[in-house]
Enzyme design. Sequence first.
Site, mmCIF file in Angstrom:
data_model
loop_
_atom_site.group_PDB
_atom_site.id
_atom_site.type_symbol
_atom_site.label_atom_id
_atom_site.label_comp_id
_atom_site.label_asym_id
_atom_site.label_seq_id
_atom_site.Cartn_x
_atom_site.Cartn_y
_atom_site.Cartn_z
ATOM 1 N N ARG A 97 52.294 69.937 54.971
ATOM 2 C CA ARG A 97 51.373 71.093 55.192
ATOM 3 C C ARG A 97 52.220 72.288 55.133
ATOM 4 N NH1 ARG A 97 47.668 68.440 53.613
ATOM 5 N NH2 ARG A 97 45.888 67.859 55.009
ATOM 6 N N HIS A 122 48.720 72.214 45.686
ATOM 7 C CA HIS A 122 48.163 71.191 46.492
ATOM 8 C C HIS A 122 47.325 70.023 45.549
ATOM 9 C CE1 HIS A 122 46.451 70.491 50.767
ATOM 10 N NE2 HIS A 122 46.703 69.162 50.239
HETATM 11 P P1 NDP Z 1 50.338 58.982 58.978
HETATM 12 O O1 NDP Z 1 49.589 59.810 60.132
HETATM 13 O O2 NDP Z 1 50.113 58.013 58.528
HETATM 14 O O3 NDP Z 1 51.934 59.260 59.570
HETATM 15 C C1 NDP Z 1 52.854 60.338 59.867
HETATM 16 C C2 NDP Z 1 54.097 60.094 59.935
HETATM 17 O O4 NDP Z 1 55.004 61.053 60.592
HETATM 18 C C3 NDP Z 1 54.509 58.695 61.059
HETATM 19 O O5 NDP Z 1 55.417 57.946 60.621
HETATM 20 C C4 NDP Z 1 54.877 59.466 62.359
HETATM 21 O O6 NDP Z 1 55.756 58.941 63.114
HETATM 22 C C5 NDP Z 1 55.625 60.699 61.706
HETATM 23 N N1 NDP Z 1 55.859 61.948 62.804
HETATM 24 C C6 NDP Z 1 54.840 62.627 63.431
HETATM 25 N N2 NDP Z 1 55.201 63.424 64.114
HETATM 26 C C7 NDP Z 1 56.735 63.566 64.157
HETATM 27 C C8 NDP Z 1 57.491 64.048 64.818
HETATM 28 N N3 NDP Z 1 57.583 64.998 65.470
HETATM 29 N N4 NDP Z 1 58.980 63.694 64.195
HETATM 30 C C9 NDP Z 1 59.196 62.806 63.128
HETATM 31 N N5 NDP Z 1 58.095 61.961 62.617
HETATM 32 C C10 NDP Z 1 56.947 62.358 63.065
HETATM 33 O O7 NDP Z 1 50.677 60.217 57.956
HETATM 34 P P2 NDP Z 1 50.199 60.075 56.332
HETATM 35 O O8 NDP Z 1 51.468 59.226 55.908
HETATM 36 O O9 NDP Z 1 48.977 59.453 56.163
HETATM 37 O O10 NDP Z 1 50.231 61.646 55.954
HETATM 38 C C11 NDP Z 1 50.989 62.490 56.179
HETATM 39 C C12 NDP Z 1 50.772 63.973 55.911
HETATM 40 O O11 NDP Z 1 50.657 64.114 54.575
HETATM 41 C C13 NDP Z 1 49.232 64.222 56.263
HETATM 42 O O12 NDP Z 1 49.158 64.504 57.771
HETATM 43 C C14 NDP Z 1 48.955 65.542 55.442
HETATM 44 O O13 NDP Z 1 49.458 66.546 56.421
HETATM 45 C C15 NDP Z 1 49.961 65.075 54.334
HETATM 46 N N6 NDP Z 1 49.143 65.053 53.064
HETATM 47 C C16 NDP Z 1 48.946 65.799 51.985
HETATM 48 C C17 NDP Z 1 48.695 65.810 50.636
HETATM 49 C C18 NDP Z 1 48.779 66.778 49.462
HETATM 50 O O14 NDP Z 1 47.910 66.457 48.708
HETATM 51 N N7 NDP Z 1 49.825 67.462 49.438
HETATM 52 C C19 NDP Z 1 47.554 64.375 50.546
HETATM 53 C C20 NDP Z 1 47.820 63.565 51.883
HETATM 54 C C21 NDP Z 1 48.282 63.857 52.884
HETATM 55 P P3 NDP Z 1 55.369 57.542 63.808
HETATM 56 O O15 NDP Z 1 55.307 56.657 62.788
HETATM 57 O O16 NDP Z 1 56.317 57.180 64.987
HETATM 58 O O17 NDP Z 1 53.799 57.703 64.446
HETATM 59 C C1 OXD Z 2 45.151 65.121 52.558
HETATM 60 C C2 OXD Z 2 45.417 66.166 51.524
HETATM 61 O O1 OXD Z 2 45.497 65.480 53.709
HETATM 62 O O2 OXD Z 2 44.961 66.032 50.365
HETATM 63 O O3 OXD Z 2 44.293 64.335 52.404
HETATM 64 O O4 OXD Z 2 46.088 67.231 51.624
#
Ligand code: NDP
Ligand code: OXD
Length: 290
Positions: free
Chosen positions: A203, A251
């Site tokens: 983000r 995005h």
């Molecule tokens: P998940 O919620 O499945 O996983 C999040 C990961 O981040 C987990 O491994 C978690 O750790 C880790 N995490 C959370 N907080 C911290 C921290 N403080 N320090 C270190 N690691 C941390 O997320 P997704 O993989 O599904 O997606 C990630 C993000 O990607 C979404 O939230 C979204 O913002 C972004 N995104 C962007 C898109 C785009 O088009 N640009 C599309 C889709 C998503 P743990 O495993 O220990 O819980």
């Molecule tokens: C998502 C994105 O979070 O598209 O799915 O950014």
Amino acid sequence: MIVHRATDAADLDPKVRKAIIVALVWGRTPRGLNLLPRLALVQAMGAGVDRLLAPGVVPEAVPIARISSKHQAMAISEYVLLHVLRQHRMLQETLNWQRSRQWSAPHSLERAKRVIGVMGLGEIGRTVCGALAAIGFEVRGLSRSKKTLEGLKCFDSSELDEFLHGCQHLVCLLPLTRETEGVLNARTFERLSTGAFLINVGRGAHLVEADLIPALDSGDLGGATLDVMIDEPVPPDHAFWSDPRILLTGHTAAANSLGPDEIAPQIAENIKRVSAGFAPCCFVDRKKGY
Ligand code: NDP
Ligand code: OXD
């Protein structure tokens, strides 16, 4: 099942408001969800739910669920591979050589010597790590809680400095939370290998925007690919547009990856679950913020 469309629930007829049990949300932050007395689920139609967790958006008692999508994780892997490879194979330098009619191109580092750090080992981060490791890069991953994943050096959030040290590419795939906001900052960049490349797919607010150009000027960073920004769309006068070291991709990292075939069954299942009094699948832990 009847579907009504609105950005603000206040625009719906009061009788309709009383009947609504599920809000499907994406794009703009929904308003007026507190006006829906039977609301049992807010279903995000994507992965990131940061906007829904802002105070007052979704009533405390209502669960929030996200979509889980293999296609989206694959699309983002494709995006990360593209930009890692673009930098690894020195595409920009090669184009410059062509313009000056020079035969031969710059030599890139051996793949196995290129260290790529992926922040976030969720559904998407893990898929991205797998794709990078499959073609021979040295990949390490960071998560909040410690993980053991084959072929991957795993670090938890208390080991951030160790994780950053020596990374030549830093890929952000974190959710936006109180803990992760601003994590891509001057201190982080200083800890990477000199001239490292940043790829932010998480983000916009993960990046302290004011720290980026100084890090590129000082050589801490060699370039940045930013899919997400704090203000989207980015205003035309933003300094990043005209900086050749920065690529803005609007995005689109996961563009067209979330099709109805994959998400409709998940939504239908969650509607069934909450209607029967069960917790939805892929629900968000409000305390953790993702
Ligand atoms: P998940 O919620 O499945 O996983 C999040 C990961 O981040 C987990 O491994 C978690 O750790 C880790 N995490 C959370 N907080 C911290 C921290 N403080 N320090 C270190 N690691 C941390 O997320 P997704 O993989 O599904 O997606 C990630 C993000 O990607 C979404 O939230 C979204 O913002 C972004 N995104 C962007 C898109 C785009 O088009 N640009 C599309 C889709 C998503 P743990 O495993 O220990 O819980
Ligand atoms: C998502 C994105 O979070 O598209 O799915 O950014």
